[in-house]
Write a protein that holds these residues in place. Structure first.
Motif, PDB file in Angstrom:
ATOM      1  N   LEU B   7     -22.549  17.334  29.332  1.00 11.37           N
ATOM      2  CA  LEU B   7     -22.650  18.777  29.504  1.00 11.37           C
ATOM      3  C   LEU B   7     -22.193  19.241  30.880  1.00 11.37           C
ATOM      4  O   LEU B   7     -21.655  20.322  31.041  1.00 11.37           O
ATOM      5  CB  LEU B   7     -24.096  19.224  29.251  1.00 11.37           C
ATOM      6  N   ASP B   8     -22.432  18.374  31.917  1.00  8.35           N
ATOM      7  CA  ASP B   8     -22.094  18.820  33.262  1.00  8.35           C
ATOM      8  C   ASP B   8     -20.646  18.492  33.644  1.00  8.35           C
ATOM      9  O   ASP B   8     -20.213  18.790  34.741  1.00  8.35           O
ATOM     10  CB  ASP B   8     -23.057  18.204  34.275  1.00  8.35           C
ATOM     11  N   ALA B   9     -19.902  17.872  32.733  1.00  7.56           N
ATOM     12  CA  ALA B   9     -18.511  17.541  33.070  1.00  7.56           C
ATOM     13  C   ALA B   9     -17.662  18.799  33.036  1.00  7.56           C
ATOM     14  O   ALA B   9     -17.763  19.593  32.116  1.00  7.56           O
ATOM     15  CB  ALA B   9     -17.979  16.520  32.075  1.00  7.56           C
ATOM     16  N   PRO B  10     -16.827  19.003  34.076  1.00  7.99           N
ATOM     17  CA  PRO B  10     -15.962  20.187  34.053  1.00  7.99           C
ATOM     18  C   PRO B  10     -14.952  20.080  32.922  1.00  7.99           C
ATOM     19  O   PRO B  10     -14.518  18.983  32.570  1.00  7.99           O
ATOM     20  CB  PRO B  10     -15.266  20.140  35.413  1.00  7.99           C
ATOM     21  N   ILE B  11     -14.591  21.246  32.372  1.00  7.70           N
ATOM     22  CA  ILE B  11     -13.603  21.238  31.301  1.00  7.70           C
ATOM     23  C   ILE B  11     -12.225  21.071  31.919  1.00  7.70           C
ATOM     24  O   ILE B  11     -11.814  21.857  32.758  1.00  7.70           O
ATOM     25  CB  ILE B  11     -13.682  22.538  30.481  1.00  7.70           C
ATOM     26  N   GLN B  12     -11.540  20.034  31.522  1.00 10.36           N
ATOM     27  CA  GLN B  12     -10.201  19.775  32.042  1.00 10.36           C
ATOM     28  C   GLN B  12      -9.172  20.457  31.153  1.00 10.36           C
ATOM     29  O   GLN B  12      -9.372  20.568  29.946  1.00 10.36           O
ATOM     30  CB  GLN B  12      -9.934  18.267  32.058  1.00 10.36           C
ATOM     31  N   THR B  13      -8.102  20.877  31.770  1.00 10.37           N
ATOM     32  CA  THR B  13      -7.056  21.573  31.017  1.00 10.37           C
ATOM     33  C   THR B  13      -5.831  20.683  30.849  1.00 10.37           C
ATOM     34  O   THR B  13      -5.343  20.091  31.814  1.00 10.37           O
ATOM     35  CB  THR B  13      -6.656  22.867  31.739  1.00 10.37           C
ATOM     36  N   VAL B  14      -5.359  20.606  29.617  1.00  9.47           N
ATOM     37  CA  VAL B  14      -4.148  19.850  29.297  1.00  9.47           C
ATOM     38  C   VAL B  14      -3.065  20.860  28.909  1.00  9.47           C
ATOM     39  O   VAL B  14      -3.295  21.724  28.058  1.00  9.47           O
ATOM     40  CB  VAL B  14      -4.398  18.885  28.111  1.00  9.47           C
ATOM     41  N   LEU B  15      -1.921  20.765  29.564  1.00 10.74           N
ATOM     42  CA  LEU B  15      -0.758  21.571  29.164  1.00 10.74           C
ATOM     43  C   LEU B  15       0.079  20.715  28.230  1.00 10.74           C
ATOM     44  O   LEU B  15       0.633  19.696  28.642  1.00 10.74           O
ATOM     45  CB  LEU B  15       0.046  21.991  30.399  1.00 10.74           C
ATOM     46  N   LYS B  37      -9.628  21.913  27.319  1.00  9.99           N
ATOM     47  CA  LYS B  37      -8.937  23.172  27.106  1.00  9.99           C
ATOM     48  C   LYS B  37      -7.454  22.820  27.003  1.00  9.99           C
ATOM     49  O   LYS B  37      -6.943  22.065  27.837  1.00  9.99           O
ATOM     50  CB  LYS B  37      -9.181  24.134  28.274  1.00  9.99           C
ATOM     51  N   VAL B  38      -6.781  23.342  26.005  1.00  9.71           N
ATOM     52  CA  VAL B  38      -5.373  22.999  25.800  1.00  9.71           C
ATOM     53  C   VAL B  38      -4.533  24.276  25.853  1.00  9.71           C
ATOM     54  O   VAL B  38      -4.815  25.251  25.157  1.00  9.71           O
ATOM     55  CB  VAL B  38      -5.160  22.306  24.440  1.00  9.71           C
ATOM     56  N   ILE B  39      -3.509  24.252  26.697  1.00  9.57           N
ATOM     57  CA  ILE B  39      -2.523  25.333  26.723  1.00  9.57           C
ATOM     58  C   ILE B  39      -1.287  24.809  26.007  1.00  9.57           C
ATOM     59  O   ILE B  39      -0.771  23.749  26.351  1.00  9.57           O
ATOM     60  CB  ILE B  39      -2.174  25.738  28.165  1.00  9.57           C
ATOM     61  N   GLU B  40      -0.819  25.557  25.013  1.00 13.53           N
ATOM     62  CA  GLU B  40       0.330  25.111  24.232  1.00 13.53           C
ATOM     63  C   GLU B  40       1.609  25.762  24.757  1.00 13.53           C
ATOM     64  O   GLU B  40       1.681  26.989  24.878  1.00 13.53           O
ATOM     65  CB  GLU B  40       0.143  25.475  22.758  1.00 13.53           C
ATOM     66  N   ALA B  41       2.599  24.939  25.004  1.00 11.59           N
ATOM     67  CA  ALA B  41       3.928  25.436  25.378  1.00 11.59           C
ATOM     68  C   ALA B  41       4.927  24.861  24.379  1.00 11.59           C
ATOM     69  O   ALA B  41       4.901  23.668  24.080  1.00 11.59           O
ATOM     70  CB  ALA B  41       4.283  25.016  26.795  1.00 11.59           C
ATOM     71  N   ALA B  42       5.811  25.733  23.881  1.00 11.88           N
ATOM     72  CA  ALA B  42       6.760  25.289  22.860  1.00 11.88           C
ATOM     73  C   ALA B  42       7.981  24.612  23.473  1.00 11.88           C
ATOM     74  O   ALA B  42       8.718  23.932  22.773  1.00 11.88           O
ATOM     75  CB  ALA B  42       7.191  26.483  21.997  1.00 11.88           C
ATOM     76  N   HIS B  43       8.207  24.824  24.748  1.00 11.23           N
ATOM     77  CA  HIS B  43       9.313  24.146  25.426  1.00 11.23           C
ATOM     78  C   HIS B  43       9.081  24.188  26.928  1.00 11.23           C
ATOM     79  O   HIS B  43       8.096  24.787  27.412  1.00 11.23           O
ATOM     80  CB  HIS B  43      10.670  24.746  25.038  1.00 11.23           C
ATOM     81  N   ILE B  56      -3.905  29.103  37.169  1.00  6.80           N
ATOM     82  CA  ILE B  56      -4.204  28.314  35.968  1.00  6.80           C
ATOM     83  C   ILE B  56      -4.276  26.849  36.380  1.00  6.80           C
ATOM     84  O   ILE B  56      -3.282  26.258  36.802  1.00  6.80           O
ATOM     85  CB  ILE B  56      -3.121  28.515  34.879  1.00  6.80           C
ATOM     86  N   GLU B  57      -5.459  26.289  36.283  1.00  5.66           N
ATOM     87  CA  GLU B  57      -5.712  24.923  36.736  1.00  5.66           C
ATOM     88  C   GLU B  57      -5.347  23.937  35.631  1.00  5.66           C
ATOM     89  O   GLU B  57      -6.040  23.865  34.618  1.00  5.66           O
ATOM     90  CB  GLU B  57      -7.191  24.796  37.107  1.00  5.66           C
ATOM     91  N   VAL B  58      -4.261  23.226  35.820  1.00  2.56           N
ATOM     92  CA  VAL B  58      -3.825  22.247  34.809  1.00  2.56           C
ATOM     93  C   VAL B  58      -4.076  20.846  35.348  1.00  2.56           C
ATOM     94  O   VAL B  58      -3.630  20.511  36.444  1.00  2.56           O
ATOM     95  CB  VAL B  58      -2.319  22.427  34.490  1.00  2.56           C
ATOM     96  N   GLY B  59      -4.813  20.030  34.596  1.00  2.22           N
ATOM     97  CA  GLY B  59      -5.110  18.662  35.031  1.00  2.22           C
ATOM     98  C   GLY B  59      -4.009  17.697  34.652  1.00  2.22           C
ATOM     99  O   GLY B  59      -3.589  16.856  35.453  1.00  2.22           O
ATOM    100  N   VAL B  60      -3.566  17.789  33.409  1.00  6.79           N
ATOM    101  CA  VAL B  60      -2.556  16.859  32.890  1.00  6.79           C
ATOM    102  C   VAL B  60      -1.505  17.634  32.116  1.00  6.79           C
ATOM    103  O   VAL B  60      -1.838  18.559  31.375  1.00  6.79           O
ATOM    104  CB  VAL B  60      -3.205  15.814  31.939  1.00  6.79           C
TER     105      VAL B  60
END
Lengths: 138, 137
Positions: B7-15, B37-43, B56-60
């Motif tokens: 529960l205490d783990a920060p949510i990481q964002t994947v692009l 959290k996932v951000i979708e990019a088509a290209h 926008i904090e992107v981890g990976v």
């Protein structure tokens, strides 16, 4: 005040999660923000950047309840053509069409609900709720 | 069954940069179910727009190497490594195309093969984020 702020949580999470919204938008930041807000409201959201991607998703086995599409899209099919195509082929789908050109709202009677741009993502989520949850919200 | 994140783990964002919409949707849903959290990019052009929004904090960044957009996955990877070196990048593609593209660009980096194996992708993301966490503490 707090009740009003949290009113978007009315309706069971399970009921919302049973509804899938396909967001068709070529501006990645707008698509990301709207999808994110819809997920926070509890809806399942899938994304397409143009009408061809949307049709690919709709022709797969993915269940979709509502298509939220911008009018201006890259490629040979714009959002209005997509809405008309869906009206003919998938009449059970709810459709919201959005555009910065207010005159567009008069030109697609019967193929969807018009939401003028710019819109607040919460306002857009409210329209989605009205169409998908309808009476359950009231 | 997917293990829940603490529960205490920060949510990481994947692009997630992928031009095949079905593959993108399925992998995005899997990663969201795993708590990311996932951000979708088509290209790659869309990916650059996201990466240039510094708030926008992107981890990976997980990027297919196909050539949709003005830059391919390898070129995006090179741009990230030169201008956003703290961000982790995973490239994915079929081996033949990957080898050709790598040869062309002399680019090395963590590679995944397509079609995606969601569990393999998840393990690689966890490993990269853990590595980054160690190097920044």
């Amino acid at each position: 005040m707090l009740d009003k702020a949290l009113s978007f949580l009315d309706g069971s999470p399970r009921e919302r999660a049973q509804h899938t919204v396909l967001v068709v938008e070529d501006e990645v930041i707008i698509r990301m923000m709207l999808s994110d807000v819809l997920r926070r409201y509890g809806f399942r959201t899938i994304e397409a950047r143009d009408a061809h991607e949307a049709i690919t998703l709709l022709q797969s086995r993915v269940h979709v309840d509502l298509v939220f599409t911008d009018v201006r899209l890259p490629g040979s099919i714009d959002g209005l053509a997509l809405a008309r195509f869906l009206r003919q082929t998938r009449p059970e789908l709810q459709v919201i069409v959005t555009s910065g050109d207010a005159s567009v709202g008069n030109s697609f009677d019967g193929v969807g609900v018009f939401l003028p741009k710019p819109y607040n993502p919460h306002q857009a989520a409210g329209r989605v709720e009205e169409l998908l949850l309808g009476d359950a919200q009231r | 069954m997917i293990a829940a994140k603490p529960l205490d783990a920060p949510i990481q964002t994947v692009l997630l940069v992928e031009d095949e919409v079905i593959a993108r949707m399925m992998l995005a849903e899997y990663l969201r179910d795993c708590g990311y959290k996932v951000i979708e990019a088509a290209h790659t052009d869309e990916a650059l727009v996201v990466l240039q929004h510094t708030e926008i904090e992107v981890g990976v960044v997980l990027c297919g190497i196909s050539k949709t957009g003005s830059a391919g996955g390898f070129a995006l990877s090179q741009w990230i490594r030169s201008s956003r070196p703290w961000r982790q990048v995973i490239l994915a593609g079929n081996h033949e195309r990957s080898a050709d593209a790598a040869d062309e660009l002399c680019q090395a980096g963590p590679m995944l093969s397509k079609p995606y194996e969601p569990k393999v992708v998840l393990d690689r993301i966890k490993l990269l984020l853990a590595t980054r966490s160690k190097t920044t503490t």
